[in-house]
Design a protein around this motif. Structure first.
Motif, PDB file in Angstrom:
ATOM      1  N   ALA A  37     -18.369  -6.286 -29.502  1.00  0.00           N
ATOM      2  CA  ALA A  37     -18.190  -7.689 -29.146  1.00  0.00           C
ATOM      3  C   ALA A  37     -16.780  -7.839 -28.591  1.00  0.00           C
ATOM      4  N   VAL A  38     -16.663  -7.968 -27.283  1.00  0.00           N
ATOM      5  CA  VAL A  38     -15.369  -7.925 -26.600  1.00  0.00           C
ATOM      6  C   VAL A  38     -14.976  -9.304 -26.093  1.00  0.00           C
ATOM      7  N   VAL A  39     -13.709  -9.639 -26.308  1.00  0.00           N
ATOM      8  CA  VAL A  39     -13.125 -10.862 -25.764  1.00  0.00           C
ATOM      9  C   VAL A  39     -11.838 -10.471 -25.053  1.00  0.00           C
ATOM     10  N   SER A  72      -5.237 -17.527 -17.763  1.00  0.00           N
ATOM     11  CA  SER A  72      -6.229 -18.435 -17.181  1.00  0.00           C
ATOM     12  C   SER A  72      -7.353 -18.751 -18.157  1.00  0.00           C
ATOM     13  N   GLY A  73      -7.699 -17.780 -19.005  1.00  0.00           N
ATOM     14  CA  GLY A  73      -8.775 -17.974 -19.960  1.00  0.00           C
ATOM     15  C   GLY A  73     -10.152 -18.028 -19.338  1.00  0.00           C
ATOM     16  N   GLU A  74     -10.283 -17.518 -18.109  1.00  0.00           N
ATOM     17  CA  GLU A  74     -11.569 -17.545 -17.419  1.00  0.00           C
ATOM     18  C   GLU A  74     -12.374 -16.285 -17.732  1.00  0.00           C
ATOM     19  N   ASP A  75     -13.668 -16.487 -18.019  1.00  0.00           N
ATOM     20  CA  ASP A  75     -14.549 -15.343 -18.268  1.00  0.00           C
ATOM     21  C   ASP A  75     -14.595 -14.453 -17.025  1.00  0.00           C
ATOM     22  N   VAL A  76     -14.717 -13.149 -17.249  1.00  0.00           N
ATOM     23  CA  VAL A  76     -14.733 -12.195 -16.136  1.00  0.00           C
ATOM     24  C   VAL A  76     -15.973 -11.308 -16.244  1.00  0.00           C
ATOM     25  N   ALA A  84     -13.677 -14.946 -22.410  1.00  0.00           N
ATOM     26  CA  ALA A  84     -12.219 -14.921 -22.427  1.00  0.00           C
ATOM     27  C   ALA A  84     -11.669 -16.107 -23.192  1.00  0.00           C
ATOM     28  N   VAL A  85     -10.448 -15.943 -23.660  1.00  0.00           N
ATOM     29  CA  VAL A  85      -9.705 -17.031 -24.290  1.00  0.00           C
ATOM     30  C   VAL A  85      -8.366 -17.165 -23.577  1.00  0.00           C
ATOM     31  N   THR A  86      -7.828 -18.379 -23.596  1.00  0.00           N
ATOM     32  CA  THR A  86      -6.524 -18.629 -22.996  1.00  0.00           C
ATOM     33  C   THR A  86      -5.429 -18.230 -23.978  1.00  0.00           C
TER      34      THR A  86
END
Length: 247
Positions: A40-42, A47-51, A56-58
């Motif tokens: 489970a990767v974050v 920017s906190g934008e998902d890629v 993603a988190v800011t």
């Protein structure tokens, strides 16, 4: 034809992983590697934008409150406290020593070194409670080898070695490891944009005769996070084609 991420052995169980600076380059390759293994990767970025399907988190590694908030949010997304932290976020602001400003030196050290410290600290409480965890710092060959015009960057990357080894001595008895990966020249958009003659000159200094692929760095990081590396602590793993020769 299978990719290297597909041939990586899966971990014994699904883990929660946070990669800072994971929105591009080496960081993204690392995040993809863990995701391909079923973790489970974050990713954490400003920017906190998902890629590409990775949440993603800011987070700003130069701000402790921002880092703590990012780790809390990442734990919610991943389904539990972060077990593997890859401190990859970093900047460069090159210049000759006699012309380098205090701000240039301090900003690079604050991001690359103090930022990694803040991330390790944020993860440590949960890791201590679970009696286990992996902390991996992404350094650079120049942190050990040195580089003219990069006193700030080299100092910040060298500092990660002392940071990792101190954490290893402090928390090793609790099942937590802290290690360093030191990449050399990597095949990225930045190196691809260099003139061919400059690329050739750089490659001539590397025994392997080529730049590394980002996934080759990711492979070393994934190994240090694996069960197979449980007895590796306070180590520096070079991924530089022999450029640094173990410095």
């Amino acid at each position: 034809m299978t990719t290297s991420t597909e041939t990586t052995s899966a971990p014994s169980r699904r883990r929660t992983v946070l990669v800072t600076g994971g929105n591009r380059g080496i960081g993204l390759a690392i995040a993809r590697r863990f995701q391909a293994q079923g973790d489970a990767v974050v990713i954490m970025s400003r920017s906190g934008e998902d890629v590409e399907g990775i949440p993603a988190v800011t987070g700003d590694v130069t701000n402790s409150e921002s880092v703590d908030a990012a780790f809390a949010k990442a734990a919610q997304i991943a389904g539990g406290p972060i077990e593997v932290v890859v401190a990859n976020a970093g900047i460069a602001d090159d210049g000759l020593l006699m012309r380098m400003s205090d701000a240039s030196f301090e900003n690079v050290v604050d991001t690359n070194l103090a930022g990694a410290f803040r991330c390790a600290r944020a993860a440590s409480t949960g890791m201590i409670r679970r009696k286990g965890g992996r902390i991996i710092f992404v350094s650079s060959v120049v942190g050990l080898f040195g580089s003219a015009g990069q006193t700030n960057y080299s100092a910040s990357k060298a500092g990660l070695v002392g940071l990792a080894r101190s954490i290893a001595r402090e928390l090793g008895g609790r099942g937590i490891t802290a290690n360093v990966v030191a990449p050399g020249f990597i095949e990225t958009d930045m190196t691809a944009a260099l003139p061919e003659e400059r690329q050739a000159a750089y490659k001539a200094t590397i025994p392997a005769g080529r730049f590394a692929q980002p996934d080759e760095v990711a492979a070393a990081v994934a190994f240090l996070a694996s069960d197979d590396s449980a007895y590796i602590n306070g180590a520096v793993i070079p991924v530089d084609g022999g450029l640094g020769m173990g410095h």
